[in-house]
Design an enzyme around this catalytic site. Structure first.
Site: not given
Length: 258
Positions: A11-12, A183, A185, A44, A74-76
């Site tokens: 993930d970011s 997201c 997070h 993002g 991570c969605n992005t």
């Protein structure tokens, strides 16, 4: 089919641990390696090309660790890079994207809210998914500033409360009955969000669905671990303190530049 290699998750930053926790709960025998690219968070606001490059870098780190499957937590990164990753690397990828389908399918008011990053909301994959539910009004809101606050350990700060109120109030006024967290997070904000939205608004995140999909791919294509009680590994390329705290200091976090 037996395969004792680890599952890689990236993930970011620390947010994907919400996905990791669901995978670990459902598949306790699987060894997991989690990569927090906190140095480059948030994704993002970055260009598609930057997101693909960072996702490739993270993938190569996890492949170097001999991972049998990679979860893009991570969605992005999923919405902008997963097609390129699947074309480039010979390993199964599981991504996450905003759970529009269950929200739109079950909505009684035919109005749902999506709180996500700009990178996710601007992506082709998001728009293609949203277009399938043209009878549902979708209130989109970019969560500007939320990820940096989470990454710096300020989940319960007044700044977070103010931002969430400003983002959620228009959705409440628009009569949403489902709020989709787009997201990885954002599940850490659920206690804060519940203080702001009415109790009849349902909150949806993708963690449980991702864990089930991971289980399916392991059973059907990759193979499952037969070794029990293996400690997960966590890597961060930034100050590991916040990641340690989000994990309740149960696991060692290795600081490593990658």
């Amino acid at each position: 089919m037996e395969n004792n290699k680890p599952i890689g998750i990236f993930d970011s930053g620390i947010g994907g641990t919400s996905i990791w926790a669901e995978i670990h709960r459902l598949l306790p025998n699987e060894k997991t390696i989690y990569l927090a690219d906190s140095k480059n968070a948030p994704y993002g606001q970055k260009s598609k090309e930057e997101i693909i490059a960072l996702s490739s870098k993270n993938t190569e780190f996890l492949l170097h660790m001999d991972c049998k499957l990679i979860v893009v937590a991570c969605n992005t990164a999923t919405t902008n890079a997963i097609q390129e990753l699947r074309a480039k690397y010979n390993v199964p990828f599981i991504g996450i994207e905003p759970a529009i389908k269950p929200a739109a399918t079950h909505s009684k008011t035919q109005t749902i809210g999506i709180l996500a990053t700009q990178g996710t909301l601007n992506s082709d994959l998001f728009h293609k998914t949203a277009e399938k539910f043209h009878d549902t009004k979708i209130i989109e809101q970019v969560g500007h500033g939320l990820v940096p606050l989470i990454e710096s350990g300020q989940i319960n700060s007044p700044e977070m409360t103010n931002l969430l109120q400003s983002y959620l109030t228009p959705m409440i006024e628009a009569n949403i009955d489902y709020l989709v967290l787009g997201c990885s997070h954002y599940p850490y904000l659920i206690p804060q969000i519940k203080k702001i939205i009415p109790s009849q608004i349902h909150i949806i995140d993708s963690g449980e669905a991702v864990a089930r999909q991971t289980q399916n791919i392991l059973n059907e294509k990759v193979g499952v671990s037969t070794i029990k009680n293996r400690e997960p590994l966590f890597y961060s390329n930034s100050d590991p303190k916040v990641l340690s705290e989000i994990l309740k200091n149960k696991y060692k976090v290795i600081e490593k530049d990658f």
